[in-house]
Design an enzyme around this catalytic site. Structure first.
Site, PDB file in Angstrom:
ATOM      1  N   HIS A  34      -3.840  10.366   0.908  1.00  0.00           N
ATOM      2  CA  HIS A  34      -3.218  11.173  -0.136  1.00  0.00           C
ATOM      3  C   HIS A  34      -4.229  12.121  -0.762  1.00  0.00           C
ATOM      4  CE1 HIS A  34      -1.874  11.966  -4.301  1.00  0.00           C
ATOM      5  NE2 HIS A  34      -0.711  12.156  -3.686  1.00  0.00           N
ATOM      6  N   ARG A  52     -39.952  22.117  30.239  1.00  0.00           N
ATOM      7  CA  ARG A  52     -38.972  22.058  29.145  1.00  0.00           C
ATOM      8  C   ARG A  52     -37.580  21.767  29.678  1.00  0.00           C
ATOM      9  NH1 ARG A  52     -41.030  26.269  24.718  1.00  0.00           N
ATOM     10  NH2 ARG A  52     -42.579  27.231  26.050  1.00  0.00           N
ATOM     11  N   SER A  64      10.220  21.258  13.322  1.00  0.00           N
ATOM     12  CA  SER A  64       8.859  21.387  12.828  1.00  0.00           C
ATOM     13  C   SER A  64       8.157  20.058  13.067  1.00  0.00           C
ATOM     14  CB  SER A  64       8.857  21.744  11.344  1.00  0.00           C
ATOM     15  OG  SER A  64       7.527  21.830  10.888  1.00  0.00           O
ATOM     16  N   TYR A  80       5.127  28.812  15.293  1.00  0.00           N
ATOM     17  CA  TYR A  80       4.184  28.967  14.192  1.00  0.00           C
ATOM     18  C   TYR A  80       3.457  27.671  13.903  1.00  0.00           C
ATOM     19  CZ  TYR A  80       7.610  26.616  11.173  1.00  0.00           C
ATOM     20  OH  TYR A  80       8.472  25.707  10.640  1.00  0.00           O
ATOM     21  N   MET A  84     -34.175  17.415  22.993  1.00  0.00           N
ATOM     22  CA  MET A  84     -34.855  16.802  24.126  1.00  0.00           C
ATOM     23  C   MET A  84     -36.319  17.206  24.142  1.00  0.00           C
ATOM     24  SD  MET A  84     -31.998  16.718  27.044  1.00  0.00           S
ATOM     25  CE  MET A  84     -31.854  18.475  26.945  1.00  0.00           C
ATOM     26  N   ARG A  87     -31.882  33.661  23.246  1.00  0.00           N
ATOM     27  CA  ARG A  87     -30.552  33.040  23.231  1.00  0.00           C
ATOM     28  C   ARG A  87     -29.781  33.621  22.062  1.00  0.00           C
ATOM     29  NH1 ARG A  87     -32.796  27.081  21.437  1.00  0.00           N
ATOM     30  NH2 ARG A  87     -33.757  27.782  19.508  1.00  0.00           N
ATOM     31  N   GLY A 141     -33.976  21.088  19.841  1.00  0.00           N
ATOM     32  CA  GLY A 141     -34.817  19.995  19.350  1.00  0.00           C
ATOM     33  C   GLY A 141     -34.379  18.622  19.794  1.00  0.00           C
ATOM     34  N   CYS A 191       3.768  21.422  10.983  1.00  0.00           N
ATOM     35  CA  CYS A 191       3.349  21.456   9.589  1.00  0.00           C
ATOM     36  C   CYS A 191       2.494  20.258   9.223  1.00  0.00           C
ATOM     37  CB  CYS A 191       4.552  21.577   8.668  1.00  0.00           C
ATOM     38  SG  CYS A 191       5.683  20.181   8.792  1.00  0.00           S
ATOM     39  N   LYS A 193     -31.419  27.952  28.985  1.00  0.00           N
ATOM     40  CA  LYS A 193     -32.773  28.497  28.926  1.00  0.00           C
ATOM     41  C   LYS A 193     -33.178  29.055  30.293  1.00  0.00           C
ATOM     42  CE  LYS A 193     -35.680  26.348  26.301  1.00  0.00           C
ATOM     43  NZ  LYS A 193     -36.497  25.220  25.823  1.00  0.00           N
TER      44      LYS A 193
END
Lengths: 874, 874
Positions: A454, A92, A763, A850, A103, A336, A101, A830, A22
């Site tokens: 699972h 503030r 993997s 990957y 503080m 903002r 909201g 994976c 801010k």
């Protein structure tokens, strides 16, 4: 001497760490000449010093505040405590990362018994002056003196009742003067001192209170939830007040430069006439839309429109702006980047690129990858949700919204689904036998199991809503009911699940289906152009594979062969294999399985074309396939021509204390090489068939699970090669294939150099690796993991986002050791972490080839991979 | 050119790797002038080349063999194949490490249809010549041509029968000629070629056969069992024959320079007149004791005595000597360090030091630490054992011999023991509730579980015989019987167990109690003077603690507090604690436990005096303490004033899929800090009480189990400190204590630097660390571990000897990280590996401060630690 305070004109938008978001924005707006009420910012370093000194401001800082206060007095021409032209300020908080909201804020500071008179005189509005004073006393008392608000509200209500008023605005100046007196009495009796009259004392107390509010419980909780470090501290902004509540040429409001829900480029906002900011937030009066301002104050409206355009261009993003109009004069109080839905985020980012404001890279970084889930799954209709009654809270195991009648067995679900009913499968926990029911249900609710149980893993794979580990529900599968705090729900009752929040609701809540906009496609394409990390999917069925390809998967990183074994038509053969007393019997059962397993793979190759497919050999412990009911056991006994007694005995002997660490994975394959032989046959034969049929080149990747020592891999590789080469030779074709391994046992990471010598690829199975590195069973950890996160022992659930410090160290070690032996070694991952943005960034940095994730996470992975690439280059 | 063959006079005793043990010794004896029949050795390098070339001798080596053969012919004055003075040789294998009886030997090589005549002529003994020839044909055919021995035996038997002979010696030269003819026919029909007549061909074939025998199944099995590398290969010794079977002035025998059973310094051996070496080994005739030689051939006897003295002095160890007397001339065929019992090893080593032949360090290195077990436990009376019938083979889980009546429950065991019966507890697997029964029984037999299963660990702690994981027995606890291959054993039947071999015998076999000699004490004292690694013990009871101190333990490295919870008088309170629905209820139950737990610790402090005692906080998952029978459940329900239903529900909710990786260790303590508070109170209060009473300084070491992240430790350390400091302050005493942690979760090893900041000490829990690093559940791994070792996938069970390559890497990492933060950090190990000699050497090298093992392993650890110190210095 260190500097702790900065006038707005001294700062700029890059000083967020020091001035907070801010403060930096107020400074920036000042710098570019926008109408910002003047003030100064006390830095986050002052906050840290405040905590170092035992929650006290040092004398040094106090002096500095006074110095800057004087400067502010000079600039505004107003003076603190002046009986003619008093300076009033807002105080503030503002941290580097926005915590809306969370503080505390104090307005109208500087008012006292004298200045209130001056304010009345100066504004010729006594009512306004006393209204401001009573608000100030209440706010200050709440924030600084910790006197509960309701004590003041009681008085206000009493006065309104005595006068039969409905609205606050009906109160006159006289009423408000009375109220102020009463308020001051409350303060005196509560804190045994008079309400502070000295504005400088008020200011220092307020600054200390704001700093202290950094560590109030809800702020701490917010930071934990949003993964914001506790050490960054907050700044405090002291800003001269402007008043939106001085009459009908005044007002206050908030506006977004674009629509935060859809992203449409159109000013979106609302305001209240004759009001202060808190009235808008509190929702006491119904605000007007921003377009109505045009009629009411056309000049102000024009100025505001211009200002918003300047701000958006300047910040190169959609802005969320707070403004106040004081006697027809516009002031910008804050700007903002605006929070937005995933859909809006996509559209805004793409349009900003088109408008030339940001680059494609910036657009990609602007999207919160996690938010993409919203786009791919149904959500509840917001109004319907508001009216809904929440029953319980479980883990958000697989996103999306689902509603339907509850059933407790897969059979019942399938039956009901066949009758066209929408259903929810409710289980203590699911097991592989529930798969069909899970497919047929709208959603899954389990009482036990964590984020990688699972139910959770399978549901995510299916893109199906799942709430897991909802421990407050007591499921009684035999009675076909569950109980929540004494309330009983039976078969056929309606419930609704939000898999994105873990919430369980009563009844049938309307849902909205997701739509994928053009922006989504565009952004994904940019991401694909940028990223180097490939994205594969975990898919066990042709349907899953097709979904994943639609979402952009570049191959299959994990095809679990065991899920295919649970099909009703196959399970008997599987059991015959397990209960076989001789290798011959086992081979006979496997012969029955070979054609169906081959068909499975054919379907998957068909779906994937020439994209690489990694197939993992049988992994779970055999007892997962055991018959449970008496009938199933008798069937098996008849089929195998052995006694029921014997079936039970074998079943008993297969039970394990810790199946996770038992006879499974490659250990099974080494004990029963005939299983590996059958699976290799199916993989290779299917590849030959589909290659021929579609005239394409398929290169299967056979993956051996749970390797802990290179000799296991060597042993099985020999079995696989012998089998595969014979089939290829017989078929007289040219088929290439790879044999690689999961790296999921800690010992494999420690000896990855040796293993690399025998492996065509690695993997990482980070689920199991996390289980073993932490010693956490993912099925049991629910009992303590939640508490661990609450008690700040773990920052987050390591099954959701990879533990970079511990598990990650093993991953890095394995990559280094593996590539030392084979510099080009293909290495993927994976586990569940393959779909987690933070983890993907880590995997990119570690040099993986990957990631592989469930089909519905593929877009998230594509985006995260691009983000990782961009961030890493910077 | 590389040299592959060496005349005996070219070598010496240091060339074992090249010439094998036998070859090096023959060379050495030649070198020091002893009467050794001359010959040459074909080196182990030739063996490796033989395998490299596909099990063929290269032309180069063949040429070299011929060259050395010529030299041998010159030296002996005899010629291969000569019809006047033929050279005959023996061909024997000999690896660097002795593998007695594991490979093949051929005698009398060089005989053929011509040379047999020459031998008859030269020795004037036709019978001897043909006897040698028929032996040679049979041996050569067996070893080289793979014709089974029995085919030849049939013929010999037939001829004896035809002539009504009882003994081979009754056969005349004519009979033997006939037999030779028949033998040659067998060869021809079996291998379709005539028996090779050319001595050089015989020699090459024999050498190849000996090299090939290196990889025969029994040799491979022997090496695996004895942990001998497969790559070292064997040498072949070709030595000119001397004959002990040329008449009554001939003979052959073996002798030990000291008694191999007791170590007594007195020549111990036996010989046969008119015989070859194989006759002694085969046990066909009863040999004479060596002292009888003195009467029969006093000069030879004197020469032999002098030779044995020379050999013992030269080799500085008790020797096992093979000799032959040919026509009253003594030849030494072989000498090597003699195998001996642990008792003899001790005595010989100590006496050799006293005789000035070896140093104390050498004496210590001479003892096989594993053998010490023999000294500390009962063994079977050898003759009784010979007659016994083996029933099954399990794992040698805890050494010693036990005999008694079988019972299937702890209750029955205790009842029978109270009646003075000797008993064996037979269980599917044991659980903590069986502890009392295990104490009362002579031995324990389980059908499931590995070397570190509950039964195995607890039994070793008690020093009690245990055979675990004996999968061929089918236990039916309800029927109170077990079945081995169809044969049923019921309650009260006698069996006997050998916990050192894992063998189970039928009936009641007599046992011998161990005695500890003075040599043992002396050697242990030397070991203590040398070693730097401290030795502690794992002990949960004052009795165990006292045993350990008797065996030289320097402290307790692991006192498991949970074993105390199973006592009948306490289990109800424990269950009340578990089933408590509120913290108050739990605290009340814990209050009941506090005094008994305090008493436990007082007993242990009393036993240990000022020696350090490390107490581990509660570790196992709570469900281990659950009630099983309906009665137990009802008792608990009554006591807690809740319904039976509710008890069952709570019990169900405590079940875990993988308890090893579940809610246990510090995770329990974090969820229920009140348990930690109670245990801390008991530890500190007991320390204060015993310190005061005995006027000693006790410094308890509190150990937190299963730490995976430093924050867990920090959290519990705060709880412990708060509790302990209050008690110490109240008691107005000066008591110091430490708070440290187990390092047993892989993640702890990876983040040991962070953990060290909060820990006063580390103690490796290598059981769990091995489980998690391999992903092996020690209770389930029995199913595949045996196969893994058989298939050579693992060299040994990693729960018995630490896996240095994988688990050891984590240990090294943790030590390095921990000491980087705290250079003097005390680091111990309290897993099962603390009693394994190879592991202890590793721990010494890694820089650990102490090892902790079960009481009966303390002497082994003391000796191993000293050996490690000596070896490391070298």
């Amino acid at each position: 001497m260190k500097k702790y305070v900065y006038m707005f004109q001294e700062g700029n938008s890059k000083m967020k760490d020091l001035l907070g978001g801010k403060g930096a924005n107020l400074a920036e707006m000042t710098r570019i000449g926008l109408p910002v009420p003047q003030g100064f910012t006390i830095s986050t370093q002052a906050c840290n010093l405040f905590y170092e000194k035992g929650e006290k401001l040092t004398e040094e800082i106090k002096e500095e505040i006074y110095t800057y206060l004087s400067q502010l007095e000079q600039e505004t021409g107003k003076t603190f405590g002046s009986k003619e032209n008093p300076l009033l300020v807002s105080v503030r908080s503002g941290a580097a990362i926005s915590m809306p909201g969370m503080m505390d804020t104090i307005l109208n500071l500087g008012l006292n018994d004298d200045t209130v008179l001056a304010l009345a005189e100066k504004t010729q509005n006594e009512r306004f002056a006393y209204d401001s004073y009573r608000r100030f006393i209440q706010m200050f008392s709440d924030v600084v003196l910790s006197i509960p608000k309701y004590k003041f509200d009681h008085i206000l209500e009493r006065v309104k009742e005595e006068n039969n008023f409905m609205e606050d605005t009906q109160l006159t100046a006289e009423h408000l003067k009375e109220i102020v007196k009463e308020y001051k009495k409350i303060v005196k009796s509560e804190v045994r001192r008079a309400f502070p009259q000295e504005p400088r004392e008020q200011l220092l107390m307020a600054v200390e209170a704001v700093f202290a509010s950094w560590n109030n419980p809800r702020a701490i909780a917010y930071r934990r939830y949003n993964e914001i470090p506790h050490e960054i501290g907050t700044a405090v902004n002291v800003q001269s007040m402007v008043f939106g509540n001085m009459g009908n040429d005044c007002g206050t409001g908030v506006a977004f430069t674009r629509n935060p829900s859809t992203g449409e480029k159109k000013l979106f906002g609302e305001f209240l006439l004759n009001a202060q900011g808190e009235d808008v937030v509190a929702g006491i009066r119904t605000p007007k839309t921003i377009s109505q301002l045009q009629q009411l104050m056309p000049e102000v409206y024009d100025q505001f429109i211009k200002t918003t355009e300047i701000l958006e261009k300047h910040y190169r993003d959609m802005q969320d702006i707070e403004f106040t109009i004081e006697e027809s004069k516009l002031f910008i109080l804050q700007t903002r980047s605006g929070k937005r839905t995933a859909e809006a985020a996509m559209r805004v980012a793409v349009e900003l690129v088109e408008e030339g404001l940001i680059s494609k890279e910036e657009a990609i970084l602007r999207i919160d990858a996690k938010q993409l889930d919203q786009l791919l799954h149904p959500t509840f209709e917001p109004r319907a949700l508001e009216a809904a009654q929440m029953l319980a809270q479980g883990l958000p195991a697989s996103p999306g919204a689902a509603r339907g009648k509850i059933y407790f067995t897969a059979e019942k679900i399938i039956e009901a689904a066949n009758n066209g009913e929408k259903t929810i499968l409710v289980r203590q926990e699911t097991s592989p036998e529930d798969i069909e029911g899970m497919y047929a249900a709208q959603g899954i609710l389990t009482a036990r199991g964590g984020m990688t149980s699972h139910a959770a893993v399978v549901a995510r794979g299916m893109g199906k809503c799942c709430v897991a580990g909802c421990e407050t529900i007591k499921v009684n599968e035999q009675k076909r009911e569950f109980v929540i705090e004494g309330r009983v729900f039976t078969e056929g009752d309606f419930i609704s699940l939000d898999g994105s929040t873990g919430k369980v609701y009563r009844g049938d809540i309307a849902t909205i289906e997701p739509t994928l906009s053009g922006s989504f496609g565009e952004l994904m394409q940019w991401a694909d152009e940028i990223r180097s990390l490939l994205v594969r999917t975990n898919a066990d069925t042709p349907a899953d594979a097709r979904t994943a390809v639609k979402f952009g998967a570049q191959g299959i990183g994990l095809c679990r062969t065991e899920h295919m074994f649970f099909d009703e038509s196959r399970i008997l053969s599987v059991r015959k294999m397990i209960f076989a007393k001789t290798t011959e019997q086992r081979e006979k059962a496997l012969e029955e399985l070979l054609p169906v397993q081959r068909e499975d793979f054919e379907g998957i190759y068909e779906a994937m074309g020439e994209r690489p497919v990694t197939i993992r050999l049988l992994d779970p412990p055999l007892h997962e396939f055991l018959p449970h009911s008496g009938k199933e056991m008798q069937d098996l006994a008849n089929n195998l021509e052995i006694s029921l007694e014997e079936v039970k005995e074998i079943a008993e002997s297969l039970k394990e204390f810790n199946p996770m660490l038992g006879h499974r994975g490659c250990r099974l394959a080494i004990t029963y090489p005939e299983i590996t032989i059958m699976q290799t046959k199916a993989i290779i034969q299917a590849a030959i068939a589909v290659s021929k049929k579609n005239n394409i080149t398929i290169k299967p990747e056979i993956m051996v699970p749970l390797i802990g020592t290179v000799k296991e891999l060597k042993y099985l590789k020999d079995v696989i090669h012998e089998t595969a080469r014979e089939i290829i030779k017989e078929a007289e074709v040219d088929l290439d294939y790879l044999v690689g391994t999961m790296i999921e046992v800690p010992r494999a990471t420690l000896t990855a150099d040796e293993i690399a010598q025998e492996a065509d690829f690695f993997s990482f199975g980070t689920n199991d690796l996390t289980q073993m590195t932490f010693g956490f069973s993912r099925d049991d950890a629910g009992k303590f993991l939640k508490e661990y996160v609450e008690k700040d022992i773990l920052e987050q659930d390591p099954f959701q986002s990879i533990d970079q410090e511990g598990v990650g160290k093993l991953v890095e070690m394995a990559v280094e050791l593996g590539r030392k032996v084979k510099p080009d070694l293909k290495i993927g991952i994976c586990g569940e972490h393959g779909g987690d943005p933070e983890s993907i960034k880590f995997f990119h940095k570690t040099g993986l080839s990957y990631v592989s994730c469930s089909p519905y996470r593929v877009p998230i992975a594509r985006l995260s991979a691009a983000q990782a690439q961009i961030l890493n280059k910077r």
